[in-house]
Design a protein around this motif. Structure first.
Motif, PDB file in Angstrom:
ATOM      1  N   UNK A 296     -57.421 -25.481 -39.950  1.00 52.45           N
ATOM      2  CA  UNK A 296     -56.740 -25.973 -39.070  1.00 52.45           C
ATOM      3  C   UNK A 296     -55.475 -25.391 -39.305  1.00 52.45           C
ATOM      4  N   UNK A 297     -54.848 -24.632 -40.720  1.00 57.12           N
ATOM      5  CA  UNK A 297     -53.738 -24.226 -41.084  1.00 57.12           C
ATOM      6  C   UNK A 297     -54.078 -22.168 -40.909  1.00 57.12           C
ATOM      7  N   UNK A 298     -55.741 -22.290 -41.303  1.00 56.45           N
ATOM      8  CA  UNK A 298     -56.448 -20.806 -41.541  1.00 56.45           C
ATOM      9  C   UNK A 298     -55.731 -20.521 -39.467  1.00 56.45           C
ATOM     10  N   UNK A 299     -56.324 -21.277 -38.625  1.00 60.07           N
ATOM     11  CA  UNK A 299     -56.256 -21.038 -37.967  1.00 60.07           C
ATOM     12  C   UNK A 299     -55.286 -20.219 -37.224  1.00 60.07           C
TER      13      UNK A 299
ATOM     14  N   UNK B  69     -52.673 -22.886 -29.754  1.00 61.12           N
ATOM     15  CA  UNK B  69     -52.024 -23.424 -30.399  1.00 61.12           C
ATOM     16  C   UNK B  69     -51.875 -25.064 -29.756  1.00 61.12           C
ATOM     17  N   UNK B  70     -51.788 -25.572 -29.196  1.00 61.85           N
ATOM     18  CA  UNK B  70     -51.031 -26.413 -28.637  1.00 61.85           C
ATOM     19  C   UNK B  70     -52.717 -27.914 -29.806  1.00 61.85           C
TER      20      UNK B  70
ATOM     21  N   UNK C 224     -51.511 -32.280 -37.487  1.00 61.88           N
ATOM     22  CA  UNK C 224     -50.567 -32.738 -37.508  1.00 61.88           C
ATOM     23  C   UNK C 224     -51.689 -34.677 -37.969  1.00 61.88           C
ATOM     24  N   UNK C 225     -52.171 -35.366 -36.464  1.00 61.24           N
ATOM     25  CA  UNK C 225     -53.158 -36.191 -37.144  1.00 61.24           C
ATOM     26  C   UNK C 225     -53.835 -36.157 -38.545  1.00 61.24           C
ATOM     27  N   UNK C 226     -54.425 -34.835 -38.705  1.00 59.72           N
ATOM     28  CA  UNK C 226     -54.810 -35.152 -40.143  1.00 59.72           C
ATOM     29  C   UNK C 226     -54.139 -35.230 -41.905  1.00 59.72           C
ATOM     30  N   UNK C 227     -53.120 -34.855 -41.226  1.00 54.99           N
ATOM     31  CA  UNK C 227     -52.289 -34.683 -42.376  1.00 54.99           C
ATOM     32  C   UNK C 227     -51.983 -35.662 -42.555  1.00 54.99           C
ATOM     33  N   UNK C 228     -51.555 -36.826 -41.440  1.00 48.14           N
ATOM     34  CA  UNK C 228     -50.658 -37.097 -41.198  1.00 48.14           C
ATOM     35  C   UNK C 228     -51.157 -38.810 -42.091  1.00 48.14           C
TER      36      UNK C 228
ATOM     37  N   UNK D  89     -54.190 -39.568 -23.652  1.00 49.88           N
ATOM     38  CA  UNK D  89     -54.000 -40.030 -22.598  1.00 49.88           C
ATOM     39  C   UNK D  89     -53.398 -38.348 -22.144  1.00 49.88           C
ATOM     40  N   UNK D  90     -53.135 -37.605 -22.924  1.00 54.64           N
ATOM     41  CA  UNK D  90     -53.180 -36.394 -23.141  1.00 54.64           C
ATOM     42  C   UNK D  90     -54.347 -35.424 -22.970  1.00 54.64           C
ATOM     43  N   UNK D  91     -55.852 -35.730 -23.201  1.00 52.16           N
ATOM     44  CA  UNK D  91     -56.754 -35.739 -23.727  1.00 52.16           C
ATOM     45  C   UNK D  91     -57.491 -35.738 -22.418  1.00 52.16           C
ATOM     46  N   UNK D  92     -57.574 -37.682 -21.667  1.00 50.19           N
ATOM     47  CA  UNK D  92     -58.433 -37.512 -20.671  1.00 50.19           C
ATOM     48  C   UNK D  92     -57.657 -37.421 -19.725  1.00 50.19           C
TER      49      UNK D  92
END
Length: 378
Positions: free
Chosen positions: A180-183, A201-202, A209-213, A313-316
């Motif tokens: 995801x960093x290479x993206x 980019x979003x 953020x989620x995987x690193x967290x 919620x944003x995805x829904x």
């Protein structure tokens, strides 16, 4: 090397030069680090980039007095120098794989389909992500099957912090972060349209953020269990979009994706509330300790649960808007069809009456014209 065919030779260090030669540059760096392993002095530094770091060896004794050695990796809190080097190396590998898939698979298919510029960009995006989601889903499912995380839900919070992990778990997270960093630079290398950059980019930043967290906060098991079904749903969506671009009548995959999408969102929310709201709140070692990697405090739990809930919620919301848009397009396409059928029916009703008069003379049903009465002489 030489992943791309170069018709022209742009100026050195220009934008076009960097875009055309970025895969060759990344492959040269990868080969240089691999060659460094062959010599004693550079091998000490090259191994930091290639091999997964912070390993600890444990031995266990069996009943037959046999010793088994387990190579377990311990994530040291806030010491990511070696991990950053490893992530950088596999980020270069991801750039090379991206160029290979684009050059030898997607570009050849694009030439046959003759897609428009908009569809061409979406086809490339879905093609790259479909390969990644397929590989990640198979890899993640094999780890879940081997470690049996799904068989015992209490393992998500039991014995927290989970600062020790097996090789395949840590390597999985390293590769995920690297991809995801290479993206991010690929948005520039692939000349993504300005209209598509905010959207891509979003979701790239959300993945990072989620995987690193999950990796930093020692929540690897929860992150892995949530990633595998999510990747399956995304794989179905992008595969369905690829089939749709090849044939617009193939839309059954979107129905399967819609059903699984809602189920996975409910699964994610359920496991997150169960872990952060009940499990971690009742463990025996609550507290905040950077040295032990323990982040089990109320602000961290609320922050993690809030981040997961807001993301779902944003995805829904995006999903509902997407479905409404498709429904409106379907309704608009149905209205002209109804008008066409109605006009055809009206024409078919009027045609028999008009057919009785040809050149001003009336004809019978059999085709014979009626006799004209002769006027009697006065």
């Amino acid at each position: 090397m030489g992943f791309r065919r170069k018709n022209k030779s742009p100026a050195v260090l220009s934008h076009e030069f960097v875009i055309q030669n970025h895969a060759d540059t990344a492959s040269c760096l990868v080969m240089g680090l691999l060659l460094g392993l062959m010599f004693e002095v550079p091998a000490k530094y090259a191994i930091i980039f290639i091999a997964v770091q912070y390993n600890v060896t444990y031995t266990t004794e069996c009943k037959n007095t046999l010793f088994f050695f387990f190579l377990i990796y311990k994530r040291k809190p806030f010491i990511f120098i070696k991990d950053i080097a490893t992530i950088f190396f596999y980020m270069l590998v991801a750039i090379n794989l991206h160029a290979v898939i684009q050059e030898y698979i997607l570009d050849k298919i694009n030439r046959r389909l003759h897609l428009s510029k908009t569809k061409h960009s979406k086809f490339n995006e879905s093609g790259q992500l479909a390969f990644f989601y397929l590989f990640s889903f198979i890899w993640g499912a094999s780890i879940l099957n081997a470690e049996e995380f799904m068989m015992n839900p209490t393992s998500l919070w039991k014995d927290y912090p989970h600062s020790r992990m097996l090789f395949q778990v840590k390597f999985f997270y390293i590769c995920q972060i690297a991809y995801w960093l290479h993206a991010l630079p690929e948005l520039y290398f692939q000349k993504i349209r300005k209209e598509d950059i905010p959207r891509q980019l979003c979701y790239i930043c959300l993945y990072i953020a989620h995987i690193s967290g999950a990796y930093i906060l020692n929540l690897q098991q929860l992150g892995l269990i949530l990633m595998v079904p999510h990747y399956l749903v995304e794989l179905i969506f992008h595969a369905s979009r690829l089939f749709y671009f090849s044939d617009e009548n193939k839309q059954k995959g979107f129905t399967i994706w819609a059903l699984l999408f809602v189920m996975v969102r409910l699964l994610t929310l359920t496991l997150s509330v169960l872990t952060f709201g009940f499990g971690l709140a009742r463990v025996e070692n609550p507290g905040f300790s950077i040295a032990d990697g323990n982040f089990n405090v109320l602000p961290v739990r609320i922050g993690c649960l809030g981040a997961v809930c807001l993301t779902q919620a944003w995805m829904m919301w995006k999903f509902i808007n997407f479905q409404l848009k498709k429904w409106r397009e379907h309704v608009k396409n149905q209205i002209p069809k109804k008008k066409i059928t109605n006009t055809k029916n009206k024409r078919t009703k009027k045609e028999p009456n008009r057919a009785n008069f040809v050149n001003g003379a009336a004809k019978l049903e059999g085709g014979a014209s009626p006799r004209i009465r002769k006027s009697k002489p006065v």
